[in-house]
Motif scaffolding. Structure first.
Motif, PDB file in Angstrom:
ATOM      1  N   MET A   9       0.808  -1.224   0.000  1.00 33.40           N
ATOM      2  CA  MET A   9       0.000   0.000   0.000  1.00 33.40           C
ATOM      3  C   MET A   9       0.843   1.277   0.000  1.00 33.40           C
ATOM      4  SD  MET A   9      -3.522  -0.707   2.070  1.00 33.40           S
ATOM      5  CE  MET A   9      -4.348   0.682   1.269  1.00 33.40           C
ATOM      6  N   MET A  18       1.547   3.279   3.143  1.00 33.78           N
ATOM      7  CA  MET A  18       1.655   2.058   3.958  1.00 33.78           C
ATOM      8  C   MET A  18       2.499   1.022   3.223  1.00 33.78           C
ATOM      9  SD  MET A  18      -2.234   1.727   5.423  1.00 33.78           S
ATOM     10  CE  MET A  18      -3.087   2.664   4.166  1.00 33.78           C
ATOM     11  N   MET A  45       2.645  -2.422   4.509  1.00 30.79           N
ATOM     12  CA  MET A  45       1.455  -3.258   4.401  1.00 30.79           C
ATOM     13  C   MET A  45       1.488  -3.979   3.044  1.00 30.79           C
ATOM     14  SD  MET A  45      -2.448  -2.100   5.063  1.00 30.79           S
ATOM     15  CE  MET A  45      -3.763  -3.293   5.149  1.00 30.79           C
ATOM     16  N   MET A  69      -7.516  -4.312   2.708  1.00 26.88           N
ATOM     17  CA  MET A  69      -7.939  -2.960   3.045  1.00 26.88           C
ATOM     18  C   MET A  69      -8.292  -2.211   1.765  1.00 26.88           C
ATOM     19  SD  MET A  69      -5.573  -0.316   5.156  1.00 26.88           S
ATOM     20  CE  MET A  69      -5.990   1.396   5.249  1.00 26.88           C
TER      21      MET A  69
HETATM   22 CU   LIG Z   1      -3.367  -0.258   4.344  1.00 26.09          CU
END
Ligand SMILES: [Cu+2]
Length: 135
Positions: free
Chosen positions: A75, A80, A83, A106
């Motif tokens: 991400m 992120m 992530m 997500m």
């Molecule tokens: Cu995320």
């Protein structure tokens, strides 16, 4: 006279090879290949399939039989980069398209990093694509 003829033929072959090699190098370059997403977005959730197409930008044609050797999905576009999610190649699809399966845990923007080797080309294609996972 025979020696002369062979020498001429050999020279002609060398010139032909040189021209052939030069034109091949001028026509195709690893920078002329790029990946694009078939769909810009996926639904967030487990086991979603992402399809990318590898194209030759000079001819706009899809490129089959490339070896995809590096993938990462994280991400980073939404700050992120830590992530990351596992990405698995999936067989099948049209020639020149490559499928992957991943869990988008997500909603948001995910960056898919791809590397590829193209048959007959030196170097590698390195692309980063951004996919949006929707709720
Ligand atoms: Cu995320």
């Amino acid at each position: 006279m025979k020696t002369f003829t062979i020498a001429r033929a050999f020279k002609a072959a060398l010139i032909a090879a040189a021209i052939g090699g030069a034109s091949t190098a001028a026509l195709a370059d690893i920078k002329d290949y790029k990946f694009e997403l078939v769909d810009q977005s996926v639904q967030a959730g487990p086991d979603k399939v992402v399809v990318v197409r590898l194209i030759n930008t000079k001819t706009s044609k899809p490129v089959p039989d490339a070896v995809i050797f590096a993938t990462r999905l994280d991400m980073a576009p939404d700050g992120m980069q830590e992530m990351a999610t596992k990405i698995t190649p999936v067989p099948g699809g049209d020639p020149g398209t490559y499928k992957f399966k991943a869990t988008f845990g997500m909603a948001g923007r995910w960056q898919l990093s791809l590397g590829a080797k193209v048959q007959g080309e030196t170097g590698t294609v390195d692309n980063k694509l951004v996919i949006t996972a929707e709720k």
